[in-house]
Design an enzyme around this catalytic site. Structure first.
Site, PDB file in Angstrom:
ATOM      1  N   SER A 142       0.796  -1.066   0.032  1.00 44.92           N
ATOM      2  CA  SER A 142       0.060  -0.073  -0.065  1.00 44.92           C
ATOM      3  C   SER A 142       0.862   1.197   0.117  1.00 44.92           C
ATOM      4  O   SER A 142       1.985   1.140   0.515  1.00 44.92           O
ATOM      5  CB  SER A 142      -0.886  -0.016   1.382  1.00 44.92           C
ATOM      6  OG  SER A 142      -1.590   1.065   1.361  1.00 44.92           O
ATOM      7  N   TYR A 156      -3.396  -1.191  10.109  1.00 43.50           N
ATOM      8  CA  TYR A 156      -3.023  -1.346   8.540  1.00 43.50           C
ATOM      9  C   TYR A 156      -1.717  -0.921   8.160  1.00 43.50           C
ATOM     10  O   TYR A 156      -0.866  -1.624   7.478  1.00 43.50           O
ATOM     11  CB  TYR A 156      -4.372  -0.844   7.706  1.00 43.50           C
ATOM     12  CG  TYR A 156      -4.239  -0.814   6.256  1.00 43.50           C
ATOM     13  CD1 TYR A 156      -4.814  -1.888   5.629  1.00 43.50           C
ATOM     14  CD2 TYR A 156      -3.591   0.275   5.567  1.00 43.50           C
ATOM     15  CE1 TYR A 156      -4.849  -2.269   4.465  1.00 43.50           C
ATOM     16  CE2 TYR A 156      -3.522  -0.104   4.051  1.00 43.50           C
ATOM     17  CZ  TYR A 156      -3.966  -1.136   3.354  1.00 43.50           C
ATOM     18  OH  TYR A 156      -4.257  -1.415   1.952  1.00 43.50           O
TER      19      TYR A 156
HETATM   20  N1  NAP Z   1      -8.223  -0.271  -2.800  1.00 45.77           N
HETATM   21  C1  NAP Z   1      -7.210   0.385  -2.573  1.00 45.77           C
HETATM   22  O1  NAP Z   1      -7.169   1.743  -2.435  1.00 45.77           O
HETATM   23  C2  NAP Z   1      -5.885  -0.041  -2.145  1.00 45.77           C
HETATM   24  C3  NAP Z   1      -4.768   0.690  -2.045  1.00 45.77           C
HETATM   25  C4  NAP Z   1      -3.633   0.322  -1.551  1.00 45.77           C
HETATM   26  C5  NAP Z   1      -3.528  -1.273  -1.456  1.00 45.77           C
HETATM   27  N2  NAP Z   1      -4.652  -1.981  -1.283  1.00 45.77           N
HETATM   28  C6  NAP Z   1      -4.338  -3.409  -1.009  1.00 45.77           C
HETATM   29  O2  NAP Z   1      -4.503  -4.256  -2.229  1.00 45.77           O
HETATM   30  C7  NAP Z   1      -4.928  -5.510  -1.899  1.00 45.77           C
HETATM   31  C8  NAP Z   1      -6.293  -5.901  -2.804  1.00 45.77           C
HETATM   32  O3  NAP Z   1      -7.253  -5.065  -2.416  1.00 45.77           O
HETATM   33  P1  NAP Z   1      -8.517  -4.471  -3.552  1.00 45.77           P
HETATM   34  O4  NAP Z   1      -8.442  -3.054  -3.380  1.00 45.77           O
HETATM   35  O5  NAP Z   1      -8.430  -5.069  -4.833  1.00 45.77           O
HETATM   36  O6  NAP Z   1      -9.541  -4.880  -2.732  1.00 45.77           O
HETATM   37  P2  NAP Z   1     -10.710  -6.063  -2.589  1.00 45.77           P
HETATM   38  O7  NAP Z   1     -11.311  -6.517  -3.921  1.00 45.77           O
HETATM   39  O8  NAP Z   1     -11.379  -6.027  -1.339  1.00 45.77           O
HETATM   40  O9  NAP Z   1      -9.614  -7.219  -2.424  1.00 45.77           O
HETATM   41  C9  NAP Z   1      -9.138  -7.909  -1.344  1.00 45.77           C
HETATM   42  C10 NAP Z   1      -9.125  -9.388  -1.477  1.00 45.77           C
HETATM   43  O10 NAP Z   1      -8.462 -10.054  -0.386  1.00 45.77           O
HETATM   44  C11 NAP Z   1      -9.221 -11.145  -0.046  1.00 45.77           C
HETATM   45  N3  NAP Z   1      -9.314 -11.553   1.329  1.00 45.77           N
HETATM   46  C12 NAP Z   1      -9.287 -10.965   2.311  1.00 45.77           C
HETATM   47  N4  NAP Z   1      -9.077 -11.488   3.483  1.00 45.77           N
HETATM   48  C13 NAP Z   1      -8.829 -12.707   3.369  1.00 45.77           C
HETATM   49  C14 NAP Z   1      -8.481 -13.866   3.974  1.00 45.77           C
HETATM   50  N5  NAP Z   1      -8.379 -13.904   5.141  1.00 45.77           N
HETATM   51  N6  NAP Z   1      -8.319 -14.921   3.238  1.00 45.77           N
HETATM   52  C15 NAP Z   1      -8.185 -14.906   1.951  1.00 45.77           C
HETATM   53  N7  NAP Z   1      -8.632 -13.935   1.160  1.00 45.77           N
HETATM   54  C16 NAP Z   1      -8.812 -12.961   1.918  1.00 45.77           C
HETATM   55  C17 NAP Z   1     -10.540 -10.892  -0.355  1.00 45.77           C
HETATM   56  O11 NAP Z   1     -11.526 -12.076  -0.953  1.00 45.77           O
HETATM   57  P3  NAP Z   1     -12.238 -12.641   0.199  1.00 45.77           P
HETATM   58  O12 NAP Z   1     -13.323 -11.959   1.057  1.00 45.77           O
HETATM   59  O13 NAP Z   1     -13.435 -13.581  -0.971  1.00 45.77           O
HETATM   60  O14 NAP Z   1     -11.651 -13.807   1.229  1.00 45.77           O
HETATM   61  C18 NAP Z   1     -10.766 -10.000  -1.463  1.00 45.77           C
HETATM   62  O15 NAP Z   1     -10.628 -10.897  -2.825  1.00 45.77           O
HETATM   63  C19 NAP Z   1      -5.210  -5.477  -0.559  1.00 45.77           C
HETATM   64  O16 NAP Z   1      -4.052  -5.994   0.048  1.00 45.77           O
HETATM   65  C20 NAP Z   1      -5.297  -3.845   0.088  1.00 45.77           C
HETATM   66  O17 NAP Z   1      -4.769  -3.833   1.157  1.00 45.77           O
HETATM   67  C21 NAP Z   1      -5.713  -1.406  -1.642  1.00 45.77           C
END
Ligand code: NAP
Length: 242
Positions: A142, A156
């Site tokens: 992140s 986080y």
């Molecule tokens: N969106 C942003 O602005 C942003 C910015 C910087 C970094 N990030 C990071 O980017 C990554 C991807 O996030 P995203 O933005 O693409 O959001 P997202 O669509 O909510 O993706 C997060 C994924 O993590 C999976 N997950 C969560 N807990 C889990 C667990 N205990 N076991 C297995 N899978 C799990 C979820 O699937 P299930 O719920 O089906 O398990 C979901 O597919 C994350 O690590 C987040 O911290 C996001």
């Protein structure tokens, strides 16, 4: 690996957001893709999208905090595809209550378990196979793992900052085996993850953020770079990022 052999990529958090976009892009680039996460239905939807486009994908449902499930999943991926050449760690968690004055310590543990410990667990499970293939790891960390962001949350921020250290030690210790890793730090990306913010951004705010496909393109750049090139860290943000 022969020219005709396909490369295999395992993606945690592959059912939605950036993980899903990475899966689709990699499949389009000829990778066989395994997607993992807790929700079987979203994983199977991604597999259906990829196979409809002529790609090769499987769903391997798991909770990344379950160590034995992660180990079994790594075996399943290797059995299905004959090896493992890339690992993208996109599973992540945050919570609306994220400040010292309102956080819940059980939620704190779940966030650290998902964002940090599970990264180590999955790399551990994949490492023997990545050594064999001289594979690549991309840890989706992140902006808050790159520089301190006051609103990102206590757990986080701590967990994502520590991912940087995991990637650096991995590179330092595993370079001898040809394994390379990237600490990828996205700014705001319009995904479901935003629902976990105390103030959920509206459509106008999301419209100026990165898309999951922007990050998928970045991950493809890392995965497709020649084997002697390591991209240690990348920060990718929308022009609008404060
Ligand atoms: N969106 C942003 O602005 C942003 C910015 C910087 C970094 N990030 C990071 O980017 C990554 C991807 O996030 P995203 O933005 O693409 O959001 P997202 O669509 O909510 O993706 C997060 C994924 O993590 C999976 N997950 C969560 N807990 C889990 C667990 N205990 N076991 C297995 N899978 C799990 C979820 O699937 P299930 O719920 O089906 O398990 C979901 O597919 C994350 O690590 C987040 O911290 C996001």
């Amino acid at each position: 690996m022969t020219d005709t052999e396909k490369r295999a990529l395992w993606i945690t958090g592959g059912g939605s957001g950036m993980g899903r976009a990475v899966a689709r892009a990699a499949a389009g680039n000829g990778w066989s893709v395994a997607v993992s996460g807790r929700r079987r239905d979203v994983l199977e939807a991604v597999v259906a999208e990829i196979t409809a486009d002529g790609g090769d994908a499987i769903a391997v449902p798991l909770d990344v905090r379950d160590r034995s499930a992660v180990n079994q999943a790594a075996q399943k991926v290797v059995e299905a595809f004959g090896g493992l050449h890339g690992l993208v760690l996109a599973a992540g968690q945050n919570a609306p209550r994220r400040r010292w004055d309102d956080q819940d310590i059980e939620e704190f543990e779940a966030i650290v378990g998902t964002n940090l410990t599970a990264v180590a667990t999955a790399v551990d499970a994949a490492l023997p196979h990545l050594r064999a293939s001289q594979g690549t790891v991309v840890a989706i960390s992140s902006y808050a793992g790159w520089s301190f962001q006051p609103g990102a949350g206590v757990a986080y921020s701590a967990s994502k900052t520590a991912v940087s250290s995991l990637v650096r030690s991995l590179n330092q210790q595993e370079a001898a085996h040809g394994v390379r890793a990237c600490h990828l730090c996205p700014g705001d990306v319009a995904t479901d993850f935003l629902e976990q913010r105390p103030q959920v951004p509206d459509a106008a705010a999301r419209a100026v953020m990165l898309s999951p496909e922007d990050i998928a393109r970045t991950v493809s750049f890392v995965l497709e770079s020649p084997a002697h090139v390591r991209i240690d860290e990348l920060v990718v943000s929308p022009v609008s990022q404060a």
